[in-house]
Enzyme design. Sequence first.
Site, PDB file in Angstrom:
ATOM      1  N   GLY A 218      -2.110  20.485  -2.436  1.00 41.60           N
ATOM      2  CA  GLY A 218      -0.755  20.972  -2.230  1.00 41.60           C
ATOM      3  C   GLY A 218      -0.479  21.354  -0.793  1.00 41.60           C
ATOM      4  O   GLY A 218       0.548  21.971  -0.494  1.00 41.60           O
ATOM      5  N   GLU A 259      -8.453  18.240  -3.684  1.00 40.53           N
ATOM      6  CA  GLU A 259      -7.923  16.938  -4.109  1.00 40.53           C
ATOM      7  C   GLU A 259      -6.675  16.589  -3.308  1.00 40.53           C
ATOM      8  O   GLU A 259      -5.577  16.490  -3.867  1.00 40.53           O
ATOM      9  CB  GLU A 259      -7.488  17.005  -5.576  1.00 40.53           C
ATOM     10  CG  GLU A 259      -8.537  17.418  -6.544  1.00 40.53           C
ATOM     11  CD  GLU A 259      -7.930  17.767  -7.908  1.00 40.53           C
ATOM     12  OE1 GLU A 259      -6.722  18.000  -8.017  1.00 40.53           O
ATOM     13  OE2 GLU A 259      -8.695  17.792  -8.860  1.00 40.53           O
ATOM     14  N   PRO A 260      -6.782  16.417  -2.018  1.00 44.74           N
ATOM     15  CA  PRO A 260      -5.578  16.167  -1.228  1.00 44.74           C
ATOM     16  C   PRO A 260      -5.016  14.750  -1.378  1.00 44.74           C
ATOM     17  O   PRO A 260      -5.769  13.781  -1.432  1.00 44.74           O
ATOM     18  CB  PRO A 260      -6.056  16.393   0.213  1.00 44.74           C
ATOM     19  CG  PRO A 260      -7.518  16.131   0.166  1.00 44.74           C
ATOM     20  CD  PRO A 260      -7.998  16.454  -1.214  1.00 44.74           C
ATOM     21  N   TYR A 302      13.463  14.781  -4.120  1.00 41.18           N
ATOM     22  CA  TYR A 302      13.012  16.145  -3.769  1.00 41.18           C
ATOM     23  C   TYR A 302      13.762  16.712  -2.565  1.00 41.18           C
ATOM     24  O   TYR A 302      13.319  17.707  -1.990  1.00 41.18           O
ATOM     25  CB  TYR A 302      11.518  16.138  -3.403  1.00 41.18           C
ATOM     26  CG  TYR A 302      10.631  15.394  -4.353  1.00 41.18           C
ATOM     27  CD1 TYR A 302      10.376  15.880  -5.629  1.00 41.18           C
ATOM     28  CD2 TYR A 302      10.031  14.191  -3.979  1.00 41.18           C
ATOM     29  CE1 TYR A 302       9.556  15.193  -6.504  1.00 41.18           C
ATOM     30  CE2 TYR A 302       9.196  13.500  -4.848  1.00 41.18           C
ATOM     31  CZ  TYR A 302       8.977  14.007  -6.108  1.00 41.18           C
ATOM     32  OH  TYR A 302       8.161  13.324  -6.965  1.00 41.18           O
ATOM     33  N   CYS A 328      22.852   0.371  -5.522  1.00 37.90           N
ATOM     34  CA  CYS A 328      24.198   0.745  -5.962  1.00 37.90           C
ATOM     35  C   CYS A 328      24.197   2.112  -6.632  1.00 37.90           C
ATOM     36  O   CYS A 328      24.398   2.259  -7.838  1.00 37.90           O
ATOM     37  CB  CYS A 328      24.762  -0.338  -6.866  1.00 37.90           C
ATOM     38  SG  CYS A 328      25.182  -1.765  -5.844  1.00 37.90           S
ATOM     39  N   GLU A 329      23.855   3.063  -5.834  1.00 37.49           N
ATOM     40  CA  GLU A 329      23.818   4.483  -6.185  1.00 37.49           C
ATOM     41  C   GLU A 329      23.730   5.190  -4.855  1.00 37.49           C
ATOM     42  O   GLU A 329      23.333   4.557  -3.868  1.00 37.49           O
ATOM     43  CB  GLU A 329      22.517   4.782  -6.954  1.00 37.49           C
ATOM     44  CG  GLU A 329      22.753   5.275  -8.340  1.00 37.49           C
ATOM     45  CD  GLU A 329      21.477   5.664  -9.048  1.00 37.49           C
ATOM     46  OE1 GLU A 329      20.972   6.760  -8.777  1.00 37.49           O
ATOM     47  OE2 GLU A 329      21.024   4.872  -9.867  1.00 37.49           O
ATOM     48  N   TYR A 356       3.175   9.058  -1.826  1.00 35.72           N
ATOM     49  CA  TYR A 356       4.244   9.077  -2.828  1.00 35.72           C
ATOM     50  C   TYR A 356       5.432   8.232  -2.373  1.00 35.72           C
ATOM     51  O   TYR A 356       6.588   8.584  -2.602  1.00 35.72           O
ATOM     52  CB  TYR A 356       4.679  10.515  -3.135  1.00 35.72           C
ATOM     53  CG  TYR A 356       3.519  11.401  -3.518  1.00 35.72           C
ATOM     54  CD1 TYR A 356       2.904  11.242  -4.756  1.00 35.72           C
ATOM     55  CD2 TYR A 356       3.008  12.346  -2.641  1.00 35.72           C
ATOM     56  CE1 TYR A 356       1.811  12.022  -5.109  1.00 35.72           C
ATOM     57  CE2 TYR A 356       1.921  13.128  -2.983  1.00 35.72           C
ATOM     58  CZ  TYR A 356       1.324  12.961  -4.220  1.00 35.72           C
ATOM     59  OH  TYR A 356       0.243  13.731  -4.558  1.00 35.72           O
TER      60      TYR A 356
HETATM   61  N1  LLP Z   1      -4.339  17.270  -7.751  1.00 33.65           N
HETATM   62  C1  LLP Z   1      -3.502  17.240  -8.802  1.00 33.65           C
HETATM   63  C2  LLP Z   1      -3.991  17.609 -10.128  1.00 33.65           C
HETATM   64  C3  LLP Z   1      -2.167  16.857  -8.613  1.00 33.65           C
HETATM   65  O1  LLP Z   1      -1.335  16.834  -9.653  1.00 33.65           O
HETATM   66  C4  LLP Z   1      -1.717  16.495  -7.317  1.00 33.65           C
HETATM   67  C5  LLP Z   1      -0.338  16.088  -7.088  1.00 33.65           C
HETATM   68  C6  LLP Z   1      -2.636  16.511  -6.255  1.00 33.65           C
HETATM   69  C7  LLP Z   1      -3.946  16.918  -6.518  1.00 33.65           C
HETATM   70  C8  LLP Z   1      -2.268  16.116  -4.842  1.00 33.65           C
HETATM   71  O2  LLP Z   1      -1.293  16.944  -4.281  1.00 33.65           O
HETATM   72  P1  LLP Z   1      -0.833  16.736  -2.752  1.00 33.65           P
HETATM   73  O3  LLP Z   1      -2.015  17.008  -1.879  1.00 33.65           O
HETATM   74  O4  LLP Z   1      -0.405  15.324  -2.577  1.00 33.65           O
HETATM   75  O5  LLP Z   1       0.278  17.696  -2.527  1.00 33.65           O
HETATM   76  N2  LLP Z   1       5.674  13.071  -5.751  1.00 33.65           N
HETATM   77  C9  LLP Z   1       5.722  14.375  -5.131  1.00 33.65           C
HETATM   78  C10 LLP Z   1       4.390  15.069  -5.155  1.00 33.65           C
HETATM   79  C11 LLP Z   1       3.848  15.207  -6.561  1.00 33.65           C
HETATM   80  C12 LLP Z   1       2.487  15.781  -6.575  1.00 33.65           C
HETATM   81  C13 LLP Z   1       1.876  15.626  -7.937  1.00 33.65           C
HETATM   82  N3  LLP Z   1       0.551  16.110  -8.006  1.00 33.65           N
HETATM   83  C14 LLP Z   1       6.214  14.230  -3.688  1.00 33.65           C
HETATM   84  O6  LLP Z   1       6.472  13.107  -3.261  1.00 33.65           O
HETATM   85  O7  LLP Z   1       6.378  15.237  -2.982  1.00 33.65           O
END
Ligand code: LLP
Length: 401
Positions: A218, A259-260, A302, A328-329, A356
């Site tokens: 996150g 888990e990045p 978002y 078309c949105e 993403y």
């Molecule tokens: N671990 C788990 C269990 C997760 O669900 C996620 C992301 C991550 C790790 C990785 O998180 P990150 O480091 O990428 O923040 N589509 C959205 C982000 C959704 C994240 C879902 N889970 C966006 O584009 O901002």
Amino acid sequence: MNNQSLLRLAEKYGSPLYVYDAQKIEAQYNRMKNAFSTVKQLKINYAVKANSNISILKLLNNLNAGVDCVSIQEVKLAIESGFNVKDIFFTPSGISFEEMEDANALGVQITLDSLSVLKKFGNKYPNTPACLRINPHVMAGGNHKISVGHIDSKFGISIHQIESVKNIVNETGLKINGIHMHTGSDIYNIEAFLNATEILLNTVKEFDSIEFVDFGSGFKVPYKEGDIETNIEEMGETLSKRFNDFCVEYGRDLTLIFEPGKFLVSASGSLIVKVNVVKPTPNILFIGVDSGLNHLIRPMMYDAYHHITNISNPDGDEKIYDIVGYICENDTFGSNRSISKISENDLLCIHNAGAYSFSMASNYNSRYRPAEVLVYKGEDYLIRKRETFDDLLKNQIIIDL
Ligand code: LLP
């Protein structure tokens, strides 16, 4: 990557085009590793959902990363790209038990996120150690759609249900080897992380068989110059110390896992688009490009900010534009942006499109998904072909009517 290289790639492969810079991914990986260098056992599991191209996965495998997968398909992609099953962590939510069984049969580390699945798994596989995803009940994350650790979130087992967890563990004889949490995405506030950490570590103390603690991810990345970001170095220092002290208290060297997704791949990616139309209206100067929410949905979904530059005319006088897609949105990539003068056929770069972005792309409006290119050690490689009309027809069955 500089503008000239991006222009050359767009000329070679066409537009719209996703371009990823391997060097940037490597730098971010090393930055995280260094931030936690005092932890004896550190594991960085790349969140495949951010960008699941096999070549990106291979690159991360070469760097010694593990992977965090949320579907059996992601697990299979990771295996396909060379990951050893011991480096594959499966952290799904709300999937069928059959999918869980399939993943277990492949030998990956399973994380359980409900009492129901814990019971089923414990009864069927009492000898396979499993990890628990807890819900720490903290509010963290950049947008309500990506905040997942709060009390009303569907994810994880509530920390208030730990007694029930222990009862199931005792009944089934299942060994809990890890505790996991993930509280959201785009978290810049280190305090939020550290508060959740205490809750996580308290849960670890409830079990005597823990081997790893998975802090999820996150980390907030900067989307424009001067933008706020998680200070990973500062967090590394504080969290590593806390974790090392905890290991002494617990009496065992535990593995610290992250888990990045965004942190590793977001900044590596650019989406190159071509200007189809310059359209002045009484209020707004619109720039219509050959892409849209079908290729990059983050700004619309978002309210995410993605920086946009004109790589064909980087030094022109700046004007105020709204950059919009061809769907078309309403699909605005950026409004009220000051960008150097844009003309039709110019190429624009939408930055931070490594995470993403392609992985959330679709065929909406029956458009093709773009090609992807990886720049690795100075060479460019096509790592996904642009789709064609055949791809749109591929799974359709034409019946006689
Ligand atoms: N671990 C788990 C269990 C997760 O669900 C996620 C992301 C991550 C790790 C990785 O998180 P990150 O480091 O990428 O923040 N589509 C959205 C982000 C959704 C994240 C879902 N889970 C966006 O584009 O901002």
